[in-house]
Every structure is written in structure tokens, then in C-alpha cells.
Design a protein around this motif. Structure first.
Motif, mmCIF file in Angstrom:
data_model
loop_
_atom_site.group_PDB
_atom_site.id
_atom_site.type_symbol
_atom_site.label_atom_id
_atom_site.label_comp_id
_atom_site.label_asym_id
_atom_site.label_seq_id
_atom_site.Cartn_x
_atom_site.Cartn_y
_atom_site.Cartn_z
ATOM 1 N N ASP A 33 6.438 -1.169 22.287
ATOM 2 C CA ASP A 33 7.411 -0.376 21.542
ATOM 3 C C ASP A 33 8.705 -1.147 21.249
ATOM 4 O O ASP A 33 9.585 -0.638 20.574
ATOM 5 N N GLY A 34 8.794 -2.376 21.709
ATOM 6 C CA GLY A 34 9.952 -3.215 21.412
ATOM 7 C C GLY A 34 9.732 -4.155 20.237
ATOM 8 O O GLY A 34 10.652 -4.851 19.807
ATOM 9 N N ILE A 35 8.528 -4.169 19.707
ATOM 10 C CA ILE A 35 8.229 -5.012 18.546
ATOM 11 C C ILE A 35 8.901 -4.414 17.322
ATOM 12 O O ILE A 35 8.797 -3.210 17.064
ATOM 13 N N ARG A 36 9.578 -5.252 16.556
ATOM 14 C CA ARG A 36 10.281 -4.789 15.354
ATOM 15 C C ARG A 36 9.498 -5.228 14.121
ATOM 16 O O ARG A 36 9.492 -6.398 13.758
ATOM 17 N N HIS A 37 8.835 -4.284 13.512
ATOM 18 C CA HIS A 37 8.063 -4.535 12.299
ATOM 19 C C HIS A 37 9.023 -4.595 11.113
ATOM 20 O O HIS A 37 10.085 -3.978 11.130
ATOM 21 N N VAL A 38 8.639 -5.336 10.080
ATOM 22 C CA VAL A 38 9.561 -5.621 8.977
ATOM 23 C C VAL A 38 8.946 -5.175 7.649
ATOM 24 O O VAL A 38 7.888 -5.680 7.256
ATOM 25 N N TYR A 39 9.626 -4.268 6.968
ATOM 26 C CA TYR A 39 9.179 -3.782 5.659
ATOM 27 C C TYR A 39 10.334 -3.925 4.690
ATOM 28 O O TYR A 39 11.364 -3.275 4.837
ATOM 29 N N LEU A 40 10.174 -4.808 3.699
ATOM 30 C CA LEU A 40 11.249 -5.166 2.772
ATOM 31 C C LEU A 40 10.941 -4.726 1.342
ATOM 32 O O LEU A 40 9.778 -4.558 0.975
ATOM 33 N N VAL A 74 2.073 -6.128 -3.603
ATOM 34 C CA VAL A 74 2.497 -6.101 -2.200
ATOM 35 C C VAL A 74 1.856 -7.250 -1.422
ATOM 36 O O VAL A 74 0.654 -7.489 -1.539
ATOM 37 N N ILE A 75 2.679 -7.911 -0.634
ATOM 38 C CA ILE A 75 2.232 -8.911 0.329
ATOM 39 C C ILE A 75 2.390 -8.284 1.708
ATOM 40 O O ILE A 75 3.466 -7.778 2.044
ATOM 41 N N ARG A 76 1.318 -8.284 2.492
ATOM 42 C CA ARG A 76 1.367 -7.763 3.859
ATOM 43 C C ARG A 76 1.136 -8.913 4.835
ATOM 44 O O ARG A 76 0.457 -9.887 4.502
ATOM 45 N N LEU A 77 1.665 -8.741 6.028
ATOM 46 C CA LEU A 77 1.571 -9.774 7.052
ATOM 47 C C LEU A 77 1.271 -9.120 8.394
ATOM 48 O O LEU A 77 1.817 -8.058 8.699
ATOM 49 N N ARG A 99 9.740 -14.364 -1.577
ATOM 50 C CA ARG A 99 9.638 -13.080 -0.867
ATOM 51 C C ARG A 99 8.811 -13.208 0.419
ATOM 52 O O ARG A 99 9.125 -12.597 1.433
ATOM 53 N N THR A 100 7.753 -14.011 0.370
ATOM 54 C CA THR A 100 6.926 -14.181 1.567
ATOM 55 C C THR A 100 7.684 -14.942 2.641
ATOM 56 O O THR A 100 7.621 -14.588 3.825
ATOM 57 N N ALA A 101 8.423 -15.965 2.252
ATOM 58 C CA ALA A 101 9.245 -16.710 3.214
ATOM 59 C C ALA A 101 10.307 -15.800 3.825
ATOM 60 O O ALA A 101 10.546 -15.835 5.040
ATOM 61 N N GLU A 102 10.936 -14.975 2.995
ATOM 62 C CA GLU A 102 11.934 -14.022 3.486
ATOM 63 C C GLU A 102 11.311 -13.091 4.531
ATOM 64 O O GLU A 102 11.909 -12.825 5.580
ATOM 65 N N LEU A 103 10.114 -12.599 4.262
ATOM 66 C CA LEU A 103 9.414 -11.709 5.186
ATOM 67 C C LEU A 103 9.124 -12.420 6.505
ATOM 68 O O LEU A 103 9.398 -11.888 7.580
ATOM 69 N N GLY A 145 4.332 -6.474 8.789
ATOM 70 C CA GLY A 145 5.385 -6.487 7.797
ATOM 71 C C GLY A 145 4.805 -6.459 6.400
ATOM 72 O O GLY A 145 3.603 -6.660 6.195
ATOM 73 N N ALA A 146 5.689 -6.196 5.437
ATOM 74 C CA ALA A 146 5.278 -6.184 4.036
ATOM 75 C C ALA A 146 6.501 -6.392 3.158
ATOM 76 O O ALA A 146 7.635 -6.129 3.561
ATOM 77 N N THR A 147 6.229 -6.844 1.954
ATOM 78 C CA THR A 147 7.263 -6.968 0.936
ATOM 79 C C THR A 147 6.613 -6.714 -0.412
ATOM 80 O O THR A 147 5.396 -6.872 -0.571
ATOM 81 N N GLN A 148 7.414 -6.301 -1.369
ATOM 82 C CA GLN A 148 6.891 -6.056 -2.711
ATOM 83 C C GLN A 148 7.522 -7.050 -3.678
ATOM 84 O O GLN A 148 8.727 -7.333 -3.607
ATOM 85 N N LEU A 149 6.705 -7.561 -4.575
ATOM 86 C CA LEU A 149 7.175 -8.475 -5.608
ATOM 87 C C LEU A 149 7.633 -7.690 -6.826
ATOM 88 O O LEU A 149 7.041 -6.667 -7.163
ATOM 89 N N GLU A 150 8.657 -8.186 -7.478
ATOM 90 C CA GLU A 150 9.069 -7.595 -8.746
ATOM 91 C C GLU A 150 8.125 -8.021 -9.859
ATOM 92 O O GLU A 150 7.824 -7.244 -10.764
ATOM 93 N N VAL A 151 7.692 -9.278 -9.792
ATOM 94 C CA VAL A 151 6.749 -9.838 -10.763
ATOM 95 C C VAL A 151 5.799 -10.764 -10.019
ATOM 96 O O VAL A 151 6.141 -11.294 -8.960
ATOM 97 N N ASP A 152 4.627 -10.967 -10.577
ATOM 98 C CA ASP A 152 3.672 -11.887 -9.973
ATOM 99 C C ASP A 152 3.909 -13.292 -10.534
ATOM 100 O O ASP A 152 3.241 -13.720 -11.462
#
Length: 123
Positions: free
Chosen positions: A101-108, A87-90, A23-27, A8-15
Motif C-alpha cells: 500500500d506504499g507503492i505510488r502508481h503514476v497516471y499522467l 495510451v502508453i501503460r507501464l 511522454r514515456t520517459a516522463e512516465l 502507470g500510464a500516460t496519454q499522447l496528444e499525437v502519435d
């Protein structure tokens, strides 16, 4: 049960620390929910941040969720010209009965472009 990895990954608007932790908790919560997991199913979590993220450790957000008995590691992504910023990746190693193929990866938050072959449209 089988051991699988979920990404998974998420992008920050600001550091800023508060924003990074949110954002990391949401991910992390989305990874658990989309894959029908509890913290007991998680073996370990590897988190990375792009070099322009300096405000907090992403692992602190996971710990704040109560996931305190799982090994966590943070690292810095490679500093590649033109890479998506803030970007924070996990990558979590999990025990699951799901097929690979049933694993659901998360990109926010705009990070679907990082792995559009894995990402879902339901940010």
C-alpha cells in the motif's frame, strides 16, 4: 527487500515518435522518483500501447534514460471499443522495502480515469 509491481500510464496528444519518447520517459522518471527508486531497483518493465500508437517503441524511451540492463518488453493493448486512445501503460517489477500500500502508481496526462483508485491528484 520485497518484489512489488508499480503501474502507470500516460496519454499522447499525437502519435509522433518524439512525443511518444518524451511522454514515456516522463512516465518512467515519475515512477522512479515517486517510489524513491533507482534503475538498480528495477527488475523488469512491461510496456503496452493502444493499437493506434505506431510511431515508436516505448521501450526506446526507457533505454534512452540509461536503463539498459533491465529486461523490457512492449506489447499492444486489446483493441476495445470506446477505450481511451493513444495510451502508453507501464508495469515495472521492482525491489523495495515499501509495503504494497506504499507503492505510488503514476497516471499522467488524463489517464487517472483508467485507475482512479490508484492514481494521485498531482499530475
Amino acid at each position: 527487500m520485497t518484489i512489488r509491481a508499480v503501474r502507470g500510464a500516460t496519454q499522447l496528444e499525437v502519435d509522433e515518435a518524439g512525443h511518444l519518447l518524451e511522454r514515456t520517459a516522463e512516465l518512467m522518471q515519475a515512477v522512479l522518483k515517486r517510489n524513491d527508486l533507482t534503475s538498480d531497483d528495477v527488475i523488469s518493465i512491461f510496456l503496452t500501447a493502444t493499437p493506434d500508437v505506431r510511431s515508436a517503441f516505448p521501450a526506446a524511451a526507457v533505454r534512452a534514460l540509461g536503463i539498459t540492463d533491465v529486461p523490457l518488453m512492449c506489447a499492444q493493448e486489446l483493441d476495445v471499443d470506446g477505450a481511451m486512445p493513444r495510451v502508453i501503460r507501464l508495469m515495472a517489477h521492482i525491489e523495495t522495502a515499501r509495503a504494497r500500500d506504499g507503492i505510488r502508481h503514476v497516471y499522467l496526462h488524463g489517464t487517472t480515469v483508467l485507475r482512479d483508485d490508484l492514481a494521485e491528484d498531482d499530475e
